[in-house]
Design a protein around this motif. Structure first.
Motif, short mmCIF file in Angstrom:
data_model
loop_
_atom_site.label_atom_id
_atom_site.label_comp_id
_atom_site.label_asym_id
_atom_site.label_seq_id
_atom_site.Cartn_x
_atom_site.Cartn_y
_atom_site.Cartn_z
N UNK A 49 1.36 -0.73 -0.62
CA UNK A 49 0.22 0.08 0.26
C UNK A 49 0.70 1.36 -0.06
N UNK A 50 2.16 1.33 0.09
CA UNK A 50 2.95 2.58 0.39
C UNK A 50 3.77 2.29 -0.45
N UNK A 51 4.18 3.41 -0.90
CA UNK A 51 5.48 3.56 -1.98
C UNK A 51 6.36 3.19 -1.43
N UNK A 52 6.75 4.44 -0.23
CA UNK A 52 7.56 4.42 0.43
C UNK A 52 7.48 3.77 1.86
N UNK A 79 23.63 0.70 -0.99
CA UNK A 79 24.24 1.30 -2.97
C UNK A 79 24.12 -0.75 -3.43
N UNK A 80 25.21 -1.25 -2.39
CA UNK A 80 25.36 -2.45 -2.43
C UNK A 80 24.04 -3.52 -3.77
N UNK A 81 22.86 -3.05 -2.37
CA UNK A 81 21.11 -3.87 -2.56
C UNK A 81 21.36 -3.06 -3.20
N UNK A 82 21.27 -2.03 -4.11
CA UNK A 82 20.84 -0.99 -4.76
C UNK A 82 21.41 -1.97 -6.32
N UNK A 83 22.77 -2.04 -6.02
CA UNK A 83 23.31 -2.61 -6.94
C UNK A 83 23.43 -3.79 -7.79
N UNK A 84 22.51 -4.57 -6.31
CA UNK A 84 22.02 -6.37 -6.66
C UNK A 84 20.79 -6.28 -7.95
N UNK A 85 21.13 -7.23 -8.51
CA UNK A 85 20.18 -8.47 -9.56
C UNK A 85 19.91 -9.54 -8.76
N UNK A 86 19.20 -9.41 -8.66
CA UNK A 86 18.30 -10.54 -7.70
C UNK A 86 17.90 -12.14 -8.32
N UNK A 108 17.59 4.33 -2.29
CA UNK A 108 17.49 4.48 -1.10
C UNK A 108 17.51 5.74 -0.49
N UNK A 109 18.05 6.30 0.01
CA UNK A 109 17.73 7.49 0.59
C UNK A 109 18.45 8.06 2.66
N UNK A 110 19.13 8.80 3.17
CA UNK A 110 19.74 8.96 4.22
C UNK A 110 19.99 10.36 4.85
N UNK A 111 18.37 10.64 4.75
CA UNK A 111 18.71 12.57 5.83
C UNK A 111 18.18 13.08 7.02
N UNK A 112 18.39 13.32 7.44
CA UNK A 112 18.46 13.68 9.28
C UNK A 112 18.39 12.91 9.45
N UNK A 113 19.26 11.58 10.49
CA UNK A 113 19.54 10.11 10.71
C UNK A 113 17.43 9.69 9.94
#
Length: 455
Positions: A49-52, A79-86, A108-113
């Motif tokens: 149900x959620x996009x993010x 980043x490794x997960x983002x580059x992984x073809x499963x 993926x995004x890291x911001x403000x903890x």
């Protein structure tokens, strides 16, 4: 609305994980495999149900047993997960296989903890399957020290209800364990010695199941294998029951009855005492009856909990005062717990250094030509790239591989004092005694707060 910082419970947590994902063919490191499970657990309720999805970075690191201060390392793992073809190379119940491939994590995004991430819809649909899943215990995954043990646990736990895995062809098993491209494991005896037996030992020591290996032979050649699965007889001692203390608390059950997600309900109960939660539930119910809630009751309840809305009713105020007293006592116990944990870390560090000095003496006593051979032999025994890199950087004093280093040199005849003997000789606190005190104090802190009913 600004969210309060989340707190993560180290109590038992169960992840529903699609069997296809359990038989994942991607070459992931131990940290990345733990990360996959933690991200999925956090997103599971809103997977379709959620996009993010969002999670506190500190909570995420705590879930996988990782140093939350090393943000660069976490970014690298994401980043490794983002580059992984499963590759989903699935063993179906009828013995046939099906193959699919897709990107594991597209964003993926890291911001403000806070870590924000997404799944592609096709992957989300595959991961969310309420009828066919294996219950993976996150408290087990957090404790695993090698990728081989983690993969073995995931692949075997699917079959816990029938007490054994299917028979796997040896080549198929090599692929499941992500060692199919390693020539050194083509011989079964080497695969068994370097991969299967160490992984079984770790699963049997750290998880809620115990495994026993069975093999099929054609002549003298092993052609197939399976694992007999039994419950761990120490289950109650290591606290891995299906239901944990949090899910049995009245406040948690009341929140679930109001339609609050299990992840959010758990976070609130951990962060606040029960009197606080019941006060907000009462407030939301009263305001709903009066017609004062313009949006939704669930939305009002979330705002009431996170922004600390107050009800001036005298009876509820009395509950709040009792809760405050309990909170002060809990904070005192938490300060005491922090002091004990600090003492434990210092004792363990001193003991580890003492053992490292013995190891370094034994290493330096070897002929120079033999040192490289011994070093290379130990590196081959490590489970993943992270551990090899850590060892190359710190050598025999490496903290990450300290336990495996002691086992390795113990097998070579180097003797080490027990932590108790070492502590007595050096006038130090005994690490195991401190651990017992910490466990007792943590149990005390987890006890539900008894709310005072109005007169």
């Amino acid at each position: 609305m600004k969210m309060k910082p989340e707190k993560y419970s180290k109590d038992k947590q169960i992840l529903k994980k699609h069997v296809a994902a359990i038989h994942i063919g991607a070459k992931l490191s131990l940290l990345q495999r733990k990360l996959v499970n933690a991200l999925l657990y956090n997103a599971y309720d809103q997977l379709l149900t959620a996009k993010e999805h969002k999670i506190s970075a500190s909570v995420l690191c705590e879930m996988i047993g990782f140093d939350s201060h090393n943000s660069a390392y976490l970014k690298g793992a994401l980043k490794g997960l983002m580059e992984t073809v499963v590759e989903f190379d699935v063993l179906e119940d009828d013995g046939k296989t099906s193959w699919e491939a897709m990107v594991l994590l597209p964003y993926a995004k890291l911001k403000g903890g806070v870590c924000t991430y997404r799944y592609e819809q096709s992957l989300a649909e595959k991961l969310y399957h309420p009828d066919v899943y294996s219950k993976i215990n996150l408290s087990v995954l957090r404790e695993m020290k090698s990728a081989h043990a983690l993969v073995l646990y995931e692949n075997c736990y699917r079959y816990v209800d029938i007490a054994h895995t299917p028979w796997w062809d040896v080549d198929v098993f090599r692929k499941l364990m992500s060692v199919d491209q390693m020539i050194s494991y083509k011989q079964f005896k080497l695969l068994n010695r370097a991969v299967i037996q160490p992984a079984m030992k770790e699963v049997n020591e750290l998880s809620n199941i115990q495994l026993e290996l069975e093999t099929k032979r054609k002549g003298r050649t092993v052609t197939g294998l399976r694992f007999i699965i039994r419950p761990n007889p120490q289950l109650s001692l290591i606290g891995m029951d299906t239901e944990d203390d949090i899910t049995q608390m009245p406040a948690y059950k009341a929140l679930m009855a109001e339609g609050v997600s299990k992840t959010l309900a758990r976070a609130w109960v951990i962060e606040h005492d029960e009197a606080y939660i019941f006060e907000k539930l009462d407030l939301a119910s009263n305001e709903a009856v009066r017609g004062n809630i313009k949006s939704s009751k669930a939305g009002f309840l979330r705002a009431a909990v996170e922004q600390d809305f107050h009800n001036e009713n005298a009876q509820k105020q009395k509950r709040l005062e009792v809760a405050q007293t309990a909170k002060v006592e809990r904070e005192r116990l938490e300060r005491q717990l922090d002091a004990l944990k600090k003492a434990q870390r210092e004792a363990e560090t001193a003991y580890r250094r003492s053992c490292a000095e013995r190891i370094e003496e034994a290493f330096q006593a070897l002929p120079e030509a033999q040192r490289d051979t011994v070093t290379a032999e130990f590196q081959l025994s490590l489970g993943g790239r992270i551990y090899v890199d850590a060892f190359k950087k710190a050598g025999w004093k490496d903290r990450l591989n300290a336990v495996e280093i002691r086992k390795f040199w113990g097998a070579r005849g180097v003797s080490f004092p027990s932590p108790a003997d070492w502590a007595q000789k050096n006038g130090s606190s005994e690490p195991d005694a401190l651990k017992a005190q910490i466990k007792e104090l943590e149990t005390e802190i987890k006890k539900p707060v008894i709310s005072v009913k109005p007169i």
